[in-house]
Design a protein around this motif. Structure first.
Motif, short mmCIF file in Angstrom:
data_model
loop_
_atom_site.label_atom_id
_atom_site.label_comp_id
_atom_site.label_asym_id
_atom_site.label_seq_id
_atom_site.Cartn_x
_atom_site.Cartn_y
_atom_site.Cartn_z
N MET A 2 73.08 23.93 3.52
CA MET A 2 72.22 23.12 4.36
C MET A 2 70.83 23.76 4.50
O MET A 2 69.83 23.07 4.56
CB MET A 2 72.86 22.96 5.74
CG MET A 2 72.12 22.02 6.64
SD MET A 2 72.28 20.30 6.14
CE MET A 2 73.86 19.91 6.82
N TYR A 3 70.78 25.08 4.53
CA TYR A 3 69.52 25.80 4.70
C TYR A 3 69.39 26.85 3.60
O TYR A 3 70.37 27.48 3.21
CB TYR A 3 69.46 26.48 6.07
CG TYR A 3 69.57 25.51 7.21
CD1 TYR A 3 68.47 24.76 7.61
CD2 TYR A 3 70.78 25.32 7.87
CE1 TYR A 3 68.56 23.85 8.65
CE2 TYR A 3 70.88 24.41 8.91
CZ TYR A 3 69.77 23.68 9.30
OH TYR A 3 69.86 22.79 10.32
N LEU A 4 68.16 27.09 3.15
CA LEU A 4 67.93 28.09 2.11
C LEU A 4 68.36 29.48 2.54
O LEU A 4 68.80 30.28 1.72
CB LEU A 4 66.45 28.11 1.71
CG LEU A 4 65.92 26.89 0.96
CD1 LEU A 4 64.41 27.03 0.75
CD2 LEU A 4 66.62 26.72 -0.36
N SER A 5 68.25 29.77 3.83
CA SER A 5 68.60 31.12 4.31
C SER A 5 70.09 31.42 4.13
O SER A 5 70.50 32.58 4.14
CB SER A 5 68.20 31.29 5.77
OG SER A 5 68.81 30.32 6.58
N TYR A 6 70.94 30.40 3.93
CA TYR A 6 72.36 30.62 3.70
C TYR A 6 72.66 31.11 2.28
O TYR A 6 73.74 31.63 2.03
CB TYR A 6 73.16 29.35 3.94
CG TYR A 6 73.23 28.89 5.37
CD1 TYR A 6 72.92 29.73 6.44
CD2 TYR A 6 73.61 27.60 5.67
CE1 TYR A 6 72.99 29.29 7.74
CE2 TYR A 6 73.70 27.15 6.98
CZ TYR A 6 73.39 28.00 8.00
OH TYR A 6 73.47 27.57 9.29
N ASP A 39 61.33 31.21 6.33
CA ASP A 39 60.01 31.08 5.69
C ASP A 39 59.94 31.89 4.40
O ASP A 39 59.36 31.45 3.41
CB ASP A 39 58.90 31.52 6.65
CG ASP A 39 58.72 30.56 7.80
OD1 ASP A 39 59.09 29.37 7.67
OD2 ASP A 39 58.20 30.99 8.85
N ASP A 40 60.54 33.08 4.41
CA ASP A 40 60.56 33.90 3.20
C ASP A 40 61.38 33.23 2.11
O ASP A 40 61.08 33.37 0.92
CB ASP A 40 61.12 35.29 3.51
CG ASP A 40 60.20 36.12 4.38
OD1 ASP A 40 58.99 35.80 4.47
OD2 ASP A 40 60.70 37.10 4.98
N CYS A 41 62.43 32.51 2.50
CA CYS A 41 63.25 31.78 1.52
C CYS A 41 62.44 30.69 0.82
O CYS A 41 62.57 30.50 -0.39
CB CYS A 41 64.46 31.16 2.19
SG CYS A 41 65.75 32.34 2.61
N VAL A 42 61.62 29.99 1.57
CA VAL A 42 60.79 28.93 0.98
C VAL A 42 59.82 29.55 -0.03
O VAL A 42 59.66 29.05 -1.14
CB VAL A 42 60.04 28.13 2.07
CG1 VAL A 42 59.04 27.18 1.44
CG2 VAL A 42 61.02 27.38 2.94
N ALA A 43 59.19 30.66 0.35
CA ALA A 43 58.26 31.34 -0.56
C ALA A 43 59.00 31.85 -1.80
O ALA A 43 58.50 31.73 -2.93
CB ALA A 43 57.57 32.50 0.16
N PHE A 44 60.20 32.40 -1.61
CA PHE A 44 60.99 32.90 -2.74
C PHE A 44 61.38 31.76 -3.67
O PHE A 44 61.31 31.89 -4.89
CB PHE A 44 62.23 33.63 -2.22
CG PHE A 44 63.05 34.27 -3.29
CD1 PHE A 44 62.62 35.43 -3.92
CD2 PHE A 44 64.25 33.73 -3.69
CE1 PHE A 44 63.36 36.03 -4.93
CE2 PHE A 44 65.01 34.30 -4.69
CZ PHE A 44 64.56 35.46 -5.32
N PHE A 45 61.79 30.63 -3.10
CA PHE A 45 62.14 29.46 -3.90
C PHE A 45 60.95 29.03 -4.77
O PHE A 45 61.10 28.79 -5.97
CB PHE A 45 62.57 28.30 -2.99
CG PHE A 45 62.73 27.00 -3.72
CD1 PHE A 45 63.88 26.74 -4.45
CD2 PHE A 45 61.74 26.04 -3.70
CE1 PHE A 45 64.03 25.55 -5.14
CE2 PHE A 45 61.88 24.84 -4.38
CZ PHE A 45 63.03 24.60 -5.11
N HIS A 46 59.76 28.93 -4.17
CA HIS A 46 58.58 28.52 -4.92
C HIS A 46 58.24 29.53 -6.00
O HIS A 46 57.84 29.16 -7.11
CB HIS A 46 57.40 28.29 -3.98
CG HIS A 46 57.55 27.05 -3.18
ND1 HIS A 46 57.42 27.04 -1.82
CD2 HIS A 46 57.85 25.78 -3.54
CE1 HIS A 46 57.62 25.81 -1.37
NE2 HIS A 46 57.88 25.03 -2.40
N ARG A 47 58.40 30.82 -5.70
CA ARG A 47 58.12 31.85 -6.71
C ARG A 47 59.09 31.71 -7.88
O ARG A 47 58.69 31.77 -9.04
CB ARG A 47 58.22 33.24 -6.08
CG ARG A 47 57.96 34.35 -7.07
CD ARG A 47 57.89 35.69 -6.39
NE ARG A 47 57.67 36.74 -7.34
CZ ARG A 47 56.52 37.04 -7.91
NH1 ARG A 47 55.45 36.34 -7.60
NH2 ARG A 47 56.41 38.02 -8.77
#
Length: 81
Positions: free
Chosen positions: A10-14, A27-35
């Protein structure tokens, strides 16, 4: 998703629970996903254009200095999601 590996979290942090490359902060997960996505697409583009054309591009535009990524990481890293 914890009981059924075919479901998405459900959430990237999982994702950190399964893949330790991921940060635990949302927020770090979103940046990591984009990277990861950028590096995956960059690797694909470099592979498609070939080494010689890539070297010409780098020489013409100072790619290593201006792109914001470590270009050697782009070719050798695991960028799978």
């Amino acid at each position: 998703w914890r009981k059924n590996p075919k479901r998405c979290p459900m959430y990237l942090s999982y994702i950190k629970d399964i893949d330790n490359r991921w940060p635990s902060d949302s927020d770090d997960c979103v940046a990591f996903f984009h990277r990861l996505k950028c590096m995956e697409l960059l690797k694909k583009a470099i592979t498609e254009m070939g080494d010689e054309n890539y070297k010409l591009l780098c020489a013409s535009y100072d790619v290593d200095k201006n792109c914001g990524y470590d270009m050697s990481e782009g070719m050798k890293g695991d960028h799978s999601l």
